[in-house]
Design a protein around this motif. Sequence first.
Motif, PDB file in Angstrom:
ATOM      1  N   GLU A 142       3.450  22.682  -4.093  1.00 14.99           N
ATOM      2  CA  GLU A 142       2.072  22.791  -4.565  1.00 14.99           C
ATOM      3  C   GLU A 142       1.097  21.933  -3.768  1.00 14.99           C
ATOM      4  OE1 GLU A 142       4.650  22.203  -6.592  1.00 14.99           O
ATOM      5  OE2 GLU A 142       4.801  24.157  -7.571  1.00 14.99           O
ATOM      6  N   ASN A 143       1.570  20.871  -3.147  1.00 16.49           N
ATOM      7  CA  ASN A 143       0.672  19.971  -2.421  1.00 16.49           C
ATOM      8  C   ASN A 143       0.248  20.571  -1.085  1.00 16.49           C
ATOM      9  OD1 ASN A 143       0.902  17.939  -4.383  1.00 16.49           O
ATOM     10  ND2 ASN A 143       2.758  17.123  -3.419  1.00 16.49           N
ATOM     11  N   SER A 144      -0.931  20.182  -0.614  1.00 11.66           N
ATOM     12  CA  SER A 144      -1.344  20.575   0.730  1.00 11.66           C
ATOM     13  C   SER A 144      -0.537  19.791   1.746  1.00 11.66           C
ATOM     14  CB  SER A 144      -2.839  20.309   0.937  1.00 11.66           C
ATOM     15  OG  SER A 144      -3.080  18.919   1.040  1.00 11.66           O
ATOM     16  N   ILE A 145      -0.361  20.363   2.920  1.00 17.31           N
ATOM     17  CA  ILE A 145       0.400  19.654   3.952  1.00 17.31           C
ATOM     18  C   ILE A 145      -0.359  18.418   4.413  1.00 17.31           C
ATOM     19  CG2 ILE A 145      -0.518  20.909   5.949  1.00 17.31           C
ATOM     20  CD1 ILE A 145       3.142  19.791   5.319  1.00 17.31           C
ATOM     21  N   ALA A 146      -1.688  18.436   4.326  1.00 22.31           N
ATOM     22  CA  ALA A 146      -2.470  17.256   4.698  1.00 22.31           C
ATOM     23  C   ALA A 146      -2.168  16.090   3.763  1.00 22.31           C
ATOM     24  CB  ALA A 146      -3.960  17.584   4.680  1.00 22.31           C
ATOM     25  N   ASP A 147      -2.069  16.368   2.451  1.00 23.49           N
ATOM     26  CA  ASP A 147      -1.744  15.311   1.496  1.00 23.49           C
ATOM     27  C   ASP A 147      -0.320  14.797   1.706  1.00 23.49           C
ATOM     28  OD1 ASP A 147      -4.223  15.338   0.312  1.00 23.49           O
ATOM     29  OD2 ASP A 147      -3.624  16.668  -1.331  1.00 23.49           O
ATOM     30  N   GLU A 148       0.606  15.720   1.991  1.00 24.80           N
ATOM     31  CA  GLU A 148       1.985  15.305   2.248  1.00 24.80           C
ATOM     32  C   GLU A 148       2.072  14.401   3.475  1.00 24.80           C
ATOM     33  OE1 GLU A 148       5.072  16.100   0.787  1.00 24.80           O
ATOM     34  OE2 GLU A 148       4.006  16.898  -0.953  1.00 24.80           O
ATOM     35  N   GLU A 149       1.338  14.763   4.528  1.00 29.16           N
ATOM     36  CA  GLU A 149       1.382  13.962   5.744  1.00 29.16           C
ATOM     37  C   GLU A 149       0.726  12.599   5.551  1.00 29.16           C
ATOM     38  OE1 GLU A 149      -0.280  16.503   8.796  1.00 29.16           O
ATOM     39  OE2 GLU A 149       1.754  17.065   9.434  1.00 29.16           O
ATOM     40  N   ARG A 150      -0.344  12.556   4.750  1.00 28.53           N
ATOM     41  CA  ARG A 150      -0.970  11.265   4.469  1.00 28.53           C
ATOM     42  C   ARG A 150      -0.010  10.355   3.703  1.00 28.53           C
ATOM     43  NH1 ARG A 150      -5.601   8.526   4.486  1.00 28.53           N
ATOM     44  NH2 ARG A 150      -5.931   7.001   2.836  1.00 28.53           N
ATOM     45  N   ALA A 176       0.830  -1.207   0.000  1.00 24.50           N
ATOM     46  CA  ALA A 176       0.000   0.000   0.000  1.00 24.50           C
ATOM     47  C   ALA A 176       0.865   1.257   0.000  1.00 24.50           C
ATOM     48  CB  ALA A 176      -0.925   0.006   1.217  1.00 24.50           C
ATOM     49  N   GLY A 177       0.528   2.194  -0.861  1.00 18.04           N
ATOM     50  CA  GLY A 177       1.268   3.449  -0.939  1.00 18.04           C
ATOM     51  C   GLY A 177       0.597   4.388  -1.916  1.00 18.04           C
ATOM     52  N   ILE A 178       0.939   5.663  -1.837  1.00 18.07           N
ATOM     53  CA  ILE A 178       0.364   6.657  -2.739  1.00 18.07           C
ATOM     54  C   ILE A 178       1.460   7.582  -3.253  1.00 18.07           C
ATOM     55  CG2 ILE A 178      -1.947   6.674  -1.718  1.00 18.07           C
ATOM     56  CD1 ILE A 178      -1.135   9.231  -0.200  1.00 18.07           C
ATOM     57  N   GLY A 179       1.164   8.221  -4.384  1.00 15.99           N
ATOM     58  CA  GLY A 179       1.983   9.308  -4.909  1.00 15.99           C
ATOM     59  C   GLY A 179       1.103  10.521  -5.114  1.00 15.99           C
ATOM     60  N   LEU A 180       1.711  11.647  -5.330  1.00 14.51           N
ATOM     61  CA  LEU A 180       0.968  12.894  -5.551  1.00 14.51           C
ATOM     62  C   LEU A 180       1.388  13.500  -6.877  1.00 14.51           C
ATOM     63  CD1 LEU A 180       1.284  14.449  -1.972  1.00 14.51           C
ATOM     64  CD2 LEU A 180      -0.674  13.204  -2.922  1.00 14.51           C
ATOM     65  N   ARG A 181       0.432  14.130  -7.540  1.00 14.59           N
ATOM     66  CA  ARG A 181       0.696  14.661  -8.876  1.00 14.59           C
ATOM     67  C   ARG A 181       1.691  15.815  -8.848  1.00 14.59           C
ATOM     68  NH1 ARG A 181      -3.664  16.759 -13.420  1.00 14.59           N
ATOM     69  NH2 ARG A 181      -2.119  17.652 -14.843  1.00 14.59           N
ATOM     70  N   SER A 182       1.550  16.690  -7.887  1.00 21.55           N
ATOM     71  CA  SER A 182       2.342  17.921  -7.864  1.00 21.55           C
ATOM     72  C   SER A 182       3.584  17.761  -6.999  1.00 21.55           C
ATOM     73  CB  SER A 182       1.493  19.086  -7.356  1.00 21.55           C
ATOM     74  OG  SER A 182       0.346  19.263  -8.169  1.00 21.55           O
ATOM     75  N   GLY A 183       4.426  18.786  -7.031  1.00 25.96           N
ATOM     76  CA  GLY A 183       5.612  18.807  -6.190  1.00 25.96           C
ATOM     77  C   GLY A 183       5.291  19.264  -4.781  1.00 25.96           C
ATOM     78  N   PHE A 184       6.299  19.255  -3.939  1.00 21.20           N
ATOM     79  CA  PHE A 184       6.127  19.518  -2.507  1.00 21.20           C
ATOM     80  C   PHE A 184       5.435  20.851  -2.239  1.00 21.20           C
ATOM     81  CE2 PHE A 184       7.978  21.455   1.365  1.00 21.20           C
ATOM     82  CZ  PHE A 184       7.437  20.589   2.306  1.00 21.20           C
TER      83      PHE A 184
END
Length: 263
Positions: free
Chosen positions: A97-105, A87-95
């Motif tokens: 641009e991302n919300s801190i909530a998405d980074e922490e998740r 289980a794992g995720i990636g994010l479309r944008s760079g650090f």
Amino acid sequence: MTTALVTGATAGLGAAFARALAAERRDLILVARDGDRLAATAKELTEKYSVQVEILPADLASDDGCARVEARLADADRPVELLVNNAGIGLRSGFVENSIADEERMLALNVRAVMRLTHAAVRSMLPRGHGDVLNVSSVAGFGPTAPGSTYSATKAWVITFSESVHLTLKHRGVRVIALCPGFVRTEFHQRAEIPTADIPDALWLDADDVVRDALADLRRGRPTSVPSVRYKVLGGIVRYAPRPIFLRVIGRAAKAVGRGRQN
């Protein structure tokens, strides 16, 4: 018959691991957030391979979700011989641009859950003197990428963590390996809304091939598995290239990406 626990088991590499392990006649414990998809996957595997499949709905980005799976891994009366931390995720944008909530998740799922479940698994395996843990990382973990700095950092952590635990436990009968694939044809990029149109066909891997190679490397006792010759070469370049040169190349790529976002 031995039992394997696979996280993120309803799609992509997780589903491929579940199929491969069921084909080996292993009983399974499947973990994912979506209970309905888990039930459908379990039914399919049971009917096709005649194995026992237990489902465990859990959000591994949460404390409660991790605790549920940890409890199952610690059950000495129903031992788990193989843990696949997929289980794992990636994010479309760079650090930035991302919300801190998405980074922490992302950190919670890609790092903390891997650590917690590995800890629970190996503490249960060591008294028995055998067991395996396979942690899914990425070739992105061999060096910084642009954009997506946190994702590559999480995968770098998984590699170093897995190699460290491997060295600690290999003489005690417990094997730990980090799987480091490149681009794999799964739902991963679609879910993260990451564009893939510009990625050459030659860089894509088949999920079933990746799983086959990973399980073979695990049985050979290797600390890392990099599927396919092309990614062994690319991963080696990234991992062992002189750092100043590599950082200069990545810096130029980041600058180009930044200009593209402004246009």
